[in-house]
Design a protein around this motif. Structure first.
Motif, PDB file in Angstrom:
ATOM      1  N   MET A  45       4.550  -3.531  17.787  1.00  0.00           N
ATOM      2  CA  MET A  45       3.987  -2.370  16.770  1.00  0.00           C
ATOM      3  C   MET A  45       4.040  -1.072  16.508  1.00  0.00           C
ATOM      4  O   MET A  45       3.876   0.045  15.779  1.00  0.00           O
ATOM      5  CB  MET A  45       2.685  -2.665  16.403  1.00  0.00           C
ATOM      6  CG  MET A  45       1.741  -4.031  16.081  1.00  0.00           C
ATOM      7  SD  MET A  45       2.811  -5.339  15.530  1.00  0.00           S
ATOM      8  CE  MET A  45       3.649  -6.720  17.062  1.00  0.00           C
ATOM      9  N   ASP A  46       5.807  -1.210  16.901  1.00  0.00           N
ATOM     10  CA  ASP A  46       6.379   1.031  16.553  1.00  0.00           C
ATOM     11  C   ASP A  46       7.268   1.071  15.534  1.00  0.00           C
ATOM     12  O   ASP A  46       6.648   0.076  14.347  1.00  0.00           O
ATOM     13  CB  ASP A  46       7.402   0.753  17.647  1.00  0.00           C
ATOM     14  CG  ASP A  46       8.307  -0.449  18.603  1.00  0.00           C
ATOM     15  OD1 ASP A  46       8.811  -0.980  16.480  1.00  0.00           O
ATOM     16  OD2 ASP A  46       9.450  -0.065  18.959  1.00  0.00           O
ATOM     17  N   ASP A  47       7.274   2.024  15.638  1.00  0.00           N
ATOM     18  CA  ASP A  47       7.793   2.524  13.686  1.00  0.00           C
ATOM     19  C   ASP A  47       9.303   1.580  13.110  1.00  0.00           C
ATOM     20  O   ASP A  47       9.465   1.298  12.287  1.00  0.00           O
ATOM     21  CB  ASP A  47       8.032   4.376  13.780  1.00  0.00           C
ATOM     22  CG  ASP A  47       6.872   4.379  14.462  1.00  0.00           C
ATOM     23  OD1 ASP A  47       6.278   3.916  13.604  1.00  0.00           O
ATOM     24  OD2 ASP A  47       7.114   6.136  14.739  1.00  0.00           O
TER      25      ASP A  47
ATOM     26  N   PRO B 232      -4.057  -2.028  15.128  1.00  0.00           N
ATOM     27  CA  PRO B 232      -4.726  -0.793  14.054  1.00  0.00           C
ATOM     28  C   PRO B 232      -3.323  -0.558  13.271  1.00  0.00           C
ATOM     29  O   PRO B 232      -2.316  -0.280  13.661  1.00  0.00           O
ATOM     30  CB  PRO B 232      -5.221   0.155  14.839  1.00  0.00           C
ATOM     31  CG  PRO B 232      -6.199  -0.443  15.632  1.00  0.00           C
ATOM     32  CD  PRO B 232      -5.481  -1.396  16.509  1.00  0.00           C
ATOM     33  N   ASN B 233      -3.658  -0.661  11.573  1.00  0.00           N
ATOM     34  CA  ASN B 233      -2.856  -0.352  11.363  1.00  0.00           C
ATOM     35  C   ASN B 233      -2.684   0.594   9.945  1.00  0.00           C
ATOM     36  O   ASN B 233      -3.262   0.153   8.919  1.00  0.00           O
ATOM     37  CB  ASN B 233      -1.123  -1.540  11.053  1.00  0.00           C
ATOM     38  CG  ASN B 233       0.204  -1.070  10.519  1.00  0.00           C
ATOM     39  OD1 ASN B 233       0.567  -0.844   9.500  1.00  0.00           O
ATOM     40  ND2 ASN B 233       1.030  -0.655  11.333  1.00  0.00           N
ATOM     41  N   PRO B 234      -2.064   1.594   9.147  1.00  0.00           N
ATOM     42  CA  PRO B 234      -2.573   2.435   8.235  1.00  0.00           C
ATOM     43  C   PRO B 234      -2.146   1.803   7.043  1.00  0.00           C
ATOM     44  O   PRO B 234      -2.470   1.603   5.728  1.00  0.00           O
ATOM     45  CB  PRO B 234      -1.960   3.826   8.136  1.00  0.00           C
ATOM     46  CG  PRO B 234      -1.103   3.592   9.386  1.00  0.00           C
ATOM     47  CD  PRO B 234      -0.949   2.199  10.261  1.00  0.00           C
ATOM     48  N   ARG B 235      -1.119   1.299   6.736  1.00  0.00           N
ATOM     49  CA  ARG B 235      -0.494  -0.045   5.695  1.00  0.00           C
ATOM     50  C   ARG B 235      -0.477  -1.130   5.484  1.00  0.00           C
ATOM     51  O   ARG B 235      -0.550  -1.908   4.600  1.00  0.00           O
ATOM     52  CB  ARG B 235       0.862   0.146   5.416  1.00  0.00           C
ATOM     53  CG  ARG B 235       1.945   0.190   4.466  1.00  0.00           C
ATOM     54  CD  ARG B 235       3.639   0.240   4.674  1.00  0.00           C
ATOM     55  NE  ARG B 235       3.803   0.014   3.508  1.00  0.00           N
ATOM     56  CZ  ARG B 235       4.834  -0.365   3.387  1.00  0.00           C
ATOM     57  NH1 ARG B 235       5.914   0.648   4.038  1.00  0.00           N
ATOM     58  NH2 ARG B 235       5.000  -0.601   1.601  1.00  0.00           N
ATOM     59  N   TYR B 236      -0.739  -2.076   6.766  1.00  0.00           N
ATOM     60  CA  TYR B 236      -0.930  -3.419   7.203  1.00  0.00           C
ATOM     61  C   TYR B 236      -2.399  -3.562   7.535  1.00  0.00           C
ATOM     62  O   TYR B 236      -3.010  -3.176   8.784  1.00  0.00           O
ATOM     63  CB  TYR B 236       0.251  -4.521   7.408  1.00  0.00           C
ATOM     64  CG  TYR B 236       1.215  -3.724   6.973  1.00  0.00           C
ATOM     65  CD1 TYR B 236       2.208  -4.223   5.620  1.00  0.00           C
ATOM     66  CD2 TYR B 236       2.559  -2.665   7.172  1.00  0.00           C
ATOM     67  CE1 TYR B 236       2.933  -4.061   5.305  1.00  0.00           C
ATOM     68  CE2 TYR B 236       3.727  -2.903   7.285  1.00  0.00           C
ATOM     69  CZ  TYR B 236       3.782  -3.121   5.367  1.00  0.00           C
ATOM     70  OH  TYR B 236       4.985  -2.260   5.379  1.00  0.00           O
ATOM     71  N   LYS B 237      -2.818  -5.631   7.089  1.00  0.00           N
ATOM     72  CA  LYS B 237      -3.271  -6.224   8.062  1.00  0.00           C
ATOM     73  C   LYS B 237      -2.644  -6.663   8.690  1.00  0.00           C
ATOM     74  O   LYS B 237      -2.454  -7.402   8.710  1.00  0.00           O
ATOM     75  CB  LYS B 237      -4.233  -6.850   7.355  1.00  0.00           C
ATOM     76  CG  LYS B 237      -5.640  -7.245   7.808  1.00  0.00           C
ATOM     77  CD  LYS B 237      -6.373  -8.417   7.182  1.00  0.00           C
ATOM     78  CE  LYS B 237      -7.762  -8.541   8.109  1.00  0.00           C
ATOM     79  NZ  LYS B 237      -7.381  -9.027   9.169  1.00  0.00           N
TER      80      LYS B 237
ATOM     81  N   ILE C 142       0.676 -10.967  10.282  1.00  0.00           N
ATOM     82  CA  ILE C 142       0.594  -9.963   9.218  1.00  0.00           C
ATOM     83  C   ILE C 142       0.579  -9.614   7.984  1.00  0.00           C
ATOM     84  O   ILE C 142       1.457 -10.238   7.143  1.00  0.00           O
ATOM     85  CB  ILE C 142       1.669  -8.685   9.629  1.00  0.00           C
ATOM     86  CG1 ILE C 142       2.653  -9.081  11.432  1.00  0.00           C
ATOM     87  CG2 ILE C 142       2.124  -7.340   8.864  1.00  0.00           C
ATOM     88  CD1 ILE C 142       3.334  -8.371  11.829  1.00  0.00           C
ATOM     89  N   GLU C 143      -0.425  -9.541   7.227  1.00  0.00           N
ATOM     90  CA  GLU C 143      -0.918  -9.432   5.306  1.00  0.00           C
ATOM     91  C   GLU C 143      -0.488  -7.906   5.037  1.00  0.00           C
ATOM     92  O   GLU C 143      -1.121  -7.019   5.615  1.00  0.00           O
ATOM     93  CB  GLU C 143      -1.751  -9.877   5.150  1.00  0.00           C
ATOM     94  CG  GLU C 143      -2.417 -10.664   6.246  1.00  0.00           C
ATOM     95  CD  GLU C 143      -4.544 -11.489   6.103  1.00  0.00           C
ATOM     96  OE1 GLU C 143      -4.580 -11.303   5.407  1.00  0.00           O
ATOM     97  OE2 GLU C 143      -4.432 -11.037   7.211  1.00  0.00           O
ATOM     98  N   SER C 144       0.023  -8.121   3.940  1.00  0.00           N
ATOM     99  CA  SER C 144       0.105  -7.288   2.631  1.00  0.00           C
ATOM    100  C   SER C 144      -0.140  -8.051   1.546  1.00  0.00           C
ATOM    101  O   SER C 144       0.550  -8.616   1.530  1.00  0.00           O
ATOM    102  CB  SER C 144       1.194  -6.234   2.665  1.00  0.00           C
ATOM    103  OG  SER C 144       1.670  -5.845   1.185  1.00  0.00           O
ATOM    104  N   GLY C 145      -0.957  -7.660   0.824  1.00  0.00           N
ATOM    105  CA  GLY C 145      -1.394  -8.271  -0.671  1.00  0.00           C
ATOM    106  C   GLY C 145      -1.048  -9.495  -0.261  1.00  0.00           C
ATOM    107  O   GLY C 145      -2.284 -10.042   0.543  1.00  0.00           O
ATOM    108  N   MET C 146       0.080 -10.293  -1.145  1.00  0.00           N
ATOM    109  CA  MET C 146      -0.483 -11.486  -1.645  1.00  0.00           C
ATOM    110  C   MET C 146       0.652 -11.865  -0.746  1.00  0.00           C
ATOM    111  O   MET C 146       1.529 -13.028  -0.589  1.00  0.00           O
ATOM    112  CB  MET C 146       0.382 -11.656  -2.871  1.00  0.00           C
ATOM    113  CG  MET C 146       1.127 -11.478  -3.319  1.00  0.00           C
ATOM    114  SD  MET C 146       1.059 -11.560  -5.008  1.00  0.00           S
ATOM    115  CE  MET C 146       2.268 -13.054  -5.027  1.00  0.00           C
ATOM    116  N   TYR C 147       1.227 -11.494   0.519  1.00  0.00           N
ATOM    117  CA  TYR C 147       2.500 -11.554   1.244  1.00  0.00           C
ATOM    118  C   TYR C 147       1.736 -11.822   2.977  1.00  0.00           C
ATOM    119  O   TYR C 147       0.654 -11.157   2.708  1.00  0.00           O
ATOM    120  CB  TYR C 147       3.646 -10.827   1.559  1.00  0.00           C
ATOM    121  CG  TYR C 147       4.292 -11.170  -0.423  1.00  0.00           C
ATOM    122  CD1 TYR C 147       4.962 -12.417  -0.637  1.00  0.00           C
ATOM    123  CD2 TYR C 147       4.214  -9.580  -1.372  1.00  0.00           C
ATOM    124  CE1 TYR C 147       5.205 -12.259  -2.066  1.00  0.00           C
ATOM    125  CE2 TYR C 147       5.071 -10.268  -2.490  1.00  0.00           C
ATOM    126  CZ  TYR C 147       5.828 -11.217  -2.722  1.00  0.00           C
ATOM    127  OH  TYR C 147       5.385 -11.069  -4.000  1.00  0.00           O
TER     128      TYR C 147
END
Length: 83
Positions: free
Chosen positions: A53-55, A8-13, A27-32
Motif C-alpha cells: 500500500m505504497d504511494d 492504516p491509511n489517512p485517506r481510505y478505509k 479499499i473504501e472511499s465514500g460510496m465506492y
C-alpha cells in the motif's frame, strides 16, 4: 469471509480479509470501493500486503476512484437522474 485487520491509511478505509484461500484487500472511499484478491500462498505474511500500500499504488487507487465517480455521474446525468 474472515476479517484480519485494517491497514492504516489517512485517506481510505483499507480492510484485509481472508476467504476461500485468498487474501482480499478492500479499499473504501465514500460510496465506492475497490477489491483486490491474491492467493494466500503467494505471500508469506500479511505484512507483505500492507507494504504494498505504497504511494504509487494509493495514487493509482485515487485515480481509479475519480474515474469511477466520473463514470457513475455521467450515466446518472445521461439518464436524467441527476441534473
Amino acid at each position: 469471509m474472515r476479517y484480519i485487520k485494517d491497514i492504516p491509511n489517512p485517506r481510505y478505509k483499507i480492510g484485509l480479509y481472508q476467504w476461500n484461500s485468498k487474501y482480499i484487500i478492500k479499499i473504501e472511499s465514500g460510496m465506492y470501493e475497490q477489491t483486490y484478491k491474491i492467493d494466500d500462498y503467494e505471500v508469506t505474511s500479511t505484512d507483505e500486503l500492507e507494504a504494498c500500500m505504497d504511494d504509487a499504488f494509493t495514487k493509482a487507487i485515487a485515480d481509479r476512484f475519480d474515474a469511477m465517480h466520473d463514470d457513475f455521474n455521467g450515466t446518472l446525468q445521461r439518464h436524467n437522474v441527476l441534473f
